[in-house]
Scaffold this active site. Structure first.
Site, PDB file in Angstrom:
ATOM      1  N   SER A  41       9.246   1.124   6.503  1.00  0.00           N
ATOM      2  CA  SER A  41       9.528   0.756   7.128  1.00  0.00           C
ATOM      3  C   SER A  41       8.594  -1.070   7.488  1.00  0.00           C
ATOM      4  CB  SER A  41       9.582   1.519   8.362  1.00  0.00           C
ATOM      5  OG  SER A  41       8.030   1.946   8.856  1.00  0.00           O
ATOM      6  N   SER A 109       6.821   6.625   2.612  1.00  0.00           N
ATOM      7  CA  SER A 109       6.161   6.420   4.093  1.00  0.00           C
ATOM      8  C   SER A 109       7.170   6.722   5.225  1.00  0.00           C
ATOM      9  CB  SER A 109       6.364   4.162   4.061  1.00  0.00           C
ATOM     10  OG  SER A 109       5.052   4.344   5.304  1.00  0.00           O
ATOM     11  N   PHE A 110       7.660   5.956   5.874  1.00  0.00           N
ATOM     12  CA  PHE A 110       8.630   6.223   6.425  1.00  0.00           C
ATOM     13  C   PHE A 110       9.801   7.139   6.481  1.00  0.00           C
ATOM     14  CE2 PHE A 110      13.205   5.305   7.167  1.00  0.00           C
ATOM     15  CZ  PHE A 110      13.593   5.467   8.868  1.00  0.00           C
ATOM     16  N   ASP A 231      -4.703   2.968   0.604  1.00  0.00           N
ATOM     17  CA  ASP A 231      -4.078   2.691   1.378  1.00  0.00           C
ATOM     18  C   ASP A 231      -4.267   2.925   2.758  1.00  0.00           C
ATOM     19  OD1 ASP A 231      -1.237   2.950   2.982  1.00  0.00           O
ATOM     20  OD2 ASP A 231      -0.666   4.689   1.190  1.00  0.00           O
ATOM     21  N   HIS A 259       0.006   0.844  -0.616  1.00  0.00           N
ATOM     22  CA  HIS A 259       0.739   1.482   0.466  1.00  0.00           C
ATOM     23  C   HIS A 259       1.757   1.389  -0.673  1.00  0.00           C
ATOM     24  CE1 HIS A 259       1.900   3.705   2.975  1.00  0.00           C
ATOM     25  NE2 HIS A 259       3.455   2.805   3.460  1.00  0.00           N
TER      26      HIS A 259
END
Length: 283
Positions: A41, A109-110, A231, A259
Site C-alpha cells: 500500500s 504488506s497490505f 523492516d 520492507h
C-alpha cells in the site's frame, strides 16, 4: 468482461476486467499452476511497480495474476474503504472471471492482510500462501507506516516514504523517486489513497486489515512468512507471532533487507517462492 489494454509506454497497464461497472487492471503472464500476487500500500504503488522484478521469473513455471487492488494504480476507486471484504470480493470476481478455482497466493504488506482475509473467507480456493512483511495482525502502528499512509504528494515526501521501505538507499534513484511521485499525482490517485489510509487515526487501518487470531490459527494451508530483518514498516515481531499462529508455517528472515524483500532480495525471493509453490515446506 475482460479486455486487453496493454500499452508499450505504460507497463503498469495490463488487462482490464469490468465487474458490476468497476474496473480492475491486472497482469496475466506465464503458464502453469496459477499464482496470485497482491501488492502493498505504498504511495504510487501498482502491481507492476511492486512485482516487476518477480513476475518474469515466476512466469517461467506459473501463470501469474497480479491485479491493482481497488483504490490503487489503474483499478477503479471505491472512495474510502473501511472493510477489507471489498478487496476480498474483488479477488473472487477476478478469479471467477478467469475461470480459476484455486491459487497459490503471495501477499506483500497490505496484500498480506488481504491474503489472510481471503484464506479465511475462501480456504478451499488457496493452495499455498507466501506472506511477506504482512499486515493481518493488530500491532501499534510504526512511525514509518504512519508516515507512508499519511503521504501528501511531493517529491521530498515520496523520497522519505521510500527510504522507510528500503534498507539500501542507493536503490532510491532520482528516476525511481520521480516515477513513484508522478504515479501518486496521476488524476484520481491520491484522493482514494488518502481517503482510506490517511486521516488522523491511522491505527484504524491496521485493525481493518487484521483477521481474528482464532481464524488464522484454524487455517491448514502451508504458509511461508518472509520478513526483512531491518523492516521499519511492519515489525518483525508481528511476523514471528503470525508464523506461530499458523499451524503449517515456516518463517524466513532476510539480512540486509528492509520492507522490500521482493526487490532487495529479489533472487532469493524468486527462488524460495518458486521452490515452495512447487514442492511445499517439506520438498
Amino acid at each position: 468482461m475482460v479486455t486487453a489494454t496493454k500499452e508499450a509506454a505504460r507497463p503498469e497497464i495490463g488487462k482490464s476486467l469490468v465487474v458490476d461497472g468497476s474496473v480492475t487492471n491486472y497482469h496475466d503472464v506465464g503458464e502453469g499452476p496459477p499464482v496470485l500476487l497482491i501488492h502493498g500500500s505504498g504511495p504510487g504503488v501498482t502491481a507492476w511497480a511492486n512485482w516487476r522484478l518477480n513476475m518474469p521469473a515466476l512466469a517461467k513455471q506459473f501463470r501469474v495474476i497480479a491485479p491493482d487492488m481497488f483504490g490503487f494504480g489503474y483499478s477503479d476507486s471505491k472512495g474510502r474503504i473501511e472493510d477489507k471484504q471489498i478487496w476480498v470480493d474483488q479477488l473472487v470476481a477476478l478469479l471467477d472471471n478467469l475461470g480459476i478455482d484455486k491459487v497459490s497466493i503471495v501477499g506483500n504488506s497490505f496484500g498480506g492482510g488481504i491474503a489472510l482475509a481471503f484464506m479465511v473467507a475462501h480456504p478451499d480456493r488457496v493452495e499455498r500462501a507466501v506472506l511477506m512483511g504482512p499486515a493481518g495482525l493488530e500491532f501499534p502502528i510504526t512511525p514509518a507506516l504512519d508516515e507512508v499512509w499519511g503521504y501528501e504528494p511531493s517529491v521530498e515526501a515520496m523520497r522519505s516514504s521510500l527510504e522507510y521501505l528500503a534498507w539500501d538507499h542507493s536503490r532510491l534513484t532520482d528516476e525511481l523517486v520521480q516515477s513513484r511521485y508522478e504515479a501518486s499525482i496521476r488524476p484520481g490517485a491520491q484522493a482514494p489513497y488518502n481517503a482510506t489510509f490517511g486521516g488522523p487515526d491511522r491505527q484504524r487501518n491496521i485493525a481493518m486489515l487484521a483477521s481474528r487470531e482464532q481464524d488464522i490459527a484454524a487455517l491448514q494451508h502451508e504458509a511461508l512468512v518472509l520478513h526483512g530483518r531491518f523492516d521499519e514498516v511492519i515489525p518483525l515481531e508481528s511476523s514471528v507471532r503470525l508464523a506461530t499462529l499458523l499451524p503449517c508455517a515456516d518463517l524466513n528472515v532476510f539480512g540486509e533487507c528492509g520492507h522490500w524483500v521482493q526487490i532487495e532480495r529479489m533472487a532469493s525471493f524468486n527462488r524460495i517462492v518458486t521452490e515452495f509453490f512447487t514442492n511445499g515446506l517439506k520438498g
